[in-house]
Design a protein around this motif. Structure first.
Motif, PDB file in Angstrom:
ATOM      1  N   LEU A   2       0.827  -1.207   0.000  1.00  0.00           N
ATOM      2  CA  LEU A   2       0.000   0.000   0.000  1.00  0.00           C
ATOM      3  C   LEU A   2       0.862   1.257   0.000  1.00  0.00           C
ATOM      4  CD1 LEU A   2      -2.912  -0.914   2.457  1.00  0.00           C
ATOM      5  CD2 LEU A   2      -3.025  -0.648  -0.029  1.00  0.00           C
ATOM      6  N   ILE A   3       1.928   1.233   0.792  1.00  0.00           N
ATOM      7  CA  ILE A   3       2.826   2.396   0.844  1.00  0.00           C
ATOM      8  C   ILE A   3       3.528   2.579  -0.500  1.00  0.00           C
ATOM      9  CG2 ILE A   3       4.940   3.284   1.898  1.00  0.00           C
ATOM     10  CD1 ILE A   3       4.018   1.954   4.528  1.00  0.00           C
ATOM     11  N   ARG A   4       3.918   1.470  -1.114  1.00  0.00           N
ATOM     12  CA  ARG A   4       4.623   1.559  -2.404  1.00  0.00           C
ATOM     13  C   ARG A   4       3.732   2.116  -3.499  1.00  0.00           C
ATOM     14  NH1 ARG A   4       5.718  -3.230  -5.737  1.00  0.00           N
ATOM     15  NH2 ARG A   4       5.387  -4.396  -3.821  1.00  0.00           N
ATOM     16  N   TYR A   5       2.439   1.757  -3.452  1.00  0.00           N
ATOM     17  CA  TYR A   5       1.516   2.220  -4.490  1.00  0.00           C
ATOM     18  C   TYR A   5       0.737   3.466  -4.084  1.00  0.00           C
ATOM     19  CZ  TYR A   5       2.194  -1.793  -7.549  1.00  0.00           C
ATOM     20  OH  TYR A   5       2.727  -2.713  -8.418  1.00  0.00           O
ATOM     21  N   ALA A   6       1.031   3.987  -2.897  1.00  0.00           N
ATOM     22  CA  ALA A   6       0.292   5.161  -2.414  1.00  0.00           C
ATOM     23  C   ALA A   6       0.361   6.340  -3.381  1.00  0.00           C
ATOM     24  CB  ALA A   6       0.811   5.566  -1.032  1.00  0.00           C
TER      25      ALA A   6
END
Length: 219
Positions: free
Chosen positions: A6-10
């Motif tokens: 989720l953080i990577r694709y935020a």
């Protein structure tokens, strides 16, 4: 829930959410403008014009938004109309929502007490003044709640735009799910984004309704 993914694709999800809001706001502005114009034109004493406007409203309300979007984006080039995916999405949202907004405005104008219109006419007010100072304020107050509700509904219709490759939130979510095989995480993230948008619009809408009710009570 994989927070690393989720953080990577935020950034992509936030960017997609920005495109969603842009398309929704622009499409809503187009829809409100066309819907208001249609409602005003429907008051003209012309059977031919009324029939044309009725067909316009019923066709747009009676057919799926997805079908209209495909016709506009994929069928447009056949008649020389070539639009980018984002432009087609905005125009499609505007046309689709205009049918609903026109009926909301029509009902708002119908809610204006006939006595107030007759009183304005009796003191010699011009038709344009009657519209601007008598009919329009009352109609907008009456139309405020359904307009807010339609805005909320249209915000969620933006998910359809991913079908024509508009890089909005659903498109980014599908990309994330395809690349990471984490469909649940992507869907959960999208649900949170839409919930936040709807919650903000709902709260602002309640404020508008409260002020509109207070304005109506003071008249």
């Amino acid at each position: 829930m994989n927070w690393d993914i989720l953080i990577r694709y935020a950034p992509a999800l936030v960017g997609g959410f920005g495109v969603t809001i842009f398309c929704w706001l622009m499409g809503s502005a187009v829809g409100l403008a066309i819907g208001f114009a249609v409602a005003l034109a429907a008051a003209v004493p012309s059977r031919a014009l009324k029939a044309v406007l009725r067909v316009y409203v019923e066709v747009l309300r009676g057919t799926p938004f997805l079908m209209q979007l495909f016709i506009l984006y994929s069928g447009g080039p056949a008649i020389g109309l070539r639009l980018s995916a984002t432009t087609a999405g905005i125009v499609g949202l505007g046309l689709y929502s205009s049918a609903y907004y026109s009926e909301i405005f029509r009902a708002g104008f119908a809610a204006v007490p006939r006595g107030q219109i007759e009183a304005a006419m009796s003191v010699g007010m011009a038709p344009i003044d009657i519209l601007a100072r008598v009919r329009l304020p009352i109609a907008l107050v009456a139309a405020a709640p359904p307009i807010i509700n339609t805005l909320i509904v249209m915000s969620k219709e933006t998910v359809v735009l991913s079908i024509i490759t508009v890089p909005e939130l659903m498109y980014q979510m599908q990309t994330m799910a395809a690349e990471t095989f984490t469909a649940f995480d992507a869907i959960f993230a999208m649900a949170v984004f839409y919930w936040c948008l709807v919650e903000v619009v709902s709260r602002l809408g309640r404020r508008v309704e409260e002020r509109a009710t207070a304005f109506l009570a003071s008249r």
